[in-house]
Enzyme design. Sequence first.
Site, PDB file in Angstrom:
ATOM      1  N   SER A  88     114.957  37.496  60.324  1.00 53.52           N
ATOM      2  CA  SER A  88     114.734  36.220  58.656  1.00 53.52           C
ATOM      3  C   SER A  88     115.550  36.004  57.801  1.00 53.52           C
ATOM      4  O   SER A  88     116.137  36.381  57.103  1.00 53.52           O
ATOM      5  CB  SER A  88     113.293  37.765  57.725  1.00 53.52           C
ATOM      6  N   GLY A  89     116.066  34.750  58.701  1.00 52.88           N
ATOM      7  CA  GLY A  89     116.665  34.091  57.301  1.00 52.88           C
ATOM      8  C   GLY A  89     116.890  33.769  55.623  1.00 52.88           C
ATOM      9  O   GLY A  89     117.885  34.765  55.464  1.00 52.88           O
ATOM     10  N   GLY A  91     114.768  35.783  54.307  1.00 56.39           N
ATOM     11  CA  GLY A  91     113.980  37.752  53.459  1.00 56.39           C
ATOM     12  C   GLY A  91     113.201  37.314  53.385  1.00 56.39           C
ATOM     13  O   GLY A  91     112.651  38.454  52.352  1.00 56.39           O
ATOM     14  N   GLU A 154     120.537  30.150  62.419  1.00 58.05           N
ATOM     15  CA  GLU A 154     120.169  30.455  64.074  1.00 58.05           C
ATOM     16  C   GLU A 154     121.564  30.569  65.135  1.00 58.05           C
ATOM     17  O   GLU A 154     120.806  32.348  65.684  1.00 58.05           O
ATOM     18  CB  GLU A 154     119.186  29.762  64.312  1.00 58.05           C
TER      19      GLU A 154
END
Length: 187
Positions: A88-89, A91, A154
């Site tokens: 979860s980049g 968050g 990613e």
Amino acid sequence: MARSFSALAAAVADELGAVMQRVDEHEVQDLLERLLAAQRVVLVGVGREGLTARGFAMRLAHAGLDAHWVWDDTTPPVGAGDLVVAVSGSGRIPHIEAVMSNARDAGAATVVVTAAPDGITAAAADARVFVPATAYLASGDLVASIQPMGSLFEQSVFVLFDSLILMLMAERDLNFSDLAARHRNIE
């Protein structure tokens, strides 16, 4: 921004290198130990971040772990002794938060790989791995990128996960043939 392919590729590689230099070895080692101790591992993520998680689940299975992608119809339930790993980049993705909450309620341990170490998901997880790369909707002390949206995050997570596989292989004394023997053979 019309630059040559080689110049752009070199810039992207430099960005990746800068991110990898800032990833905390202790956080990575902790995730490795949790993976090795887990009875079952379930991975979750969405979009391109989810593709990194799904690829990691596949490679973990090749390495002999009982690993699953959360949204496959054949994914079994989790409970005590299991590990759920979320990518979860930002968050703060509501359905990732819901999956992690459900995992905790079922007794599973949770880890988040994120560019937002102070985000909602990281705060609620048992552990986290901070990947300091520009990510979609994330902010903070992150490596800047010439790439759009969350591409650097990613890519960085993919490199992190492939490096973890190499560490896991060394820990379990596995080689390429060991992993290849677990690859599906009917395609």
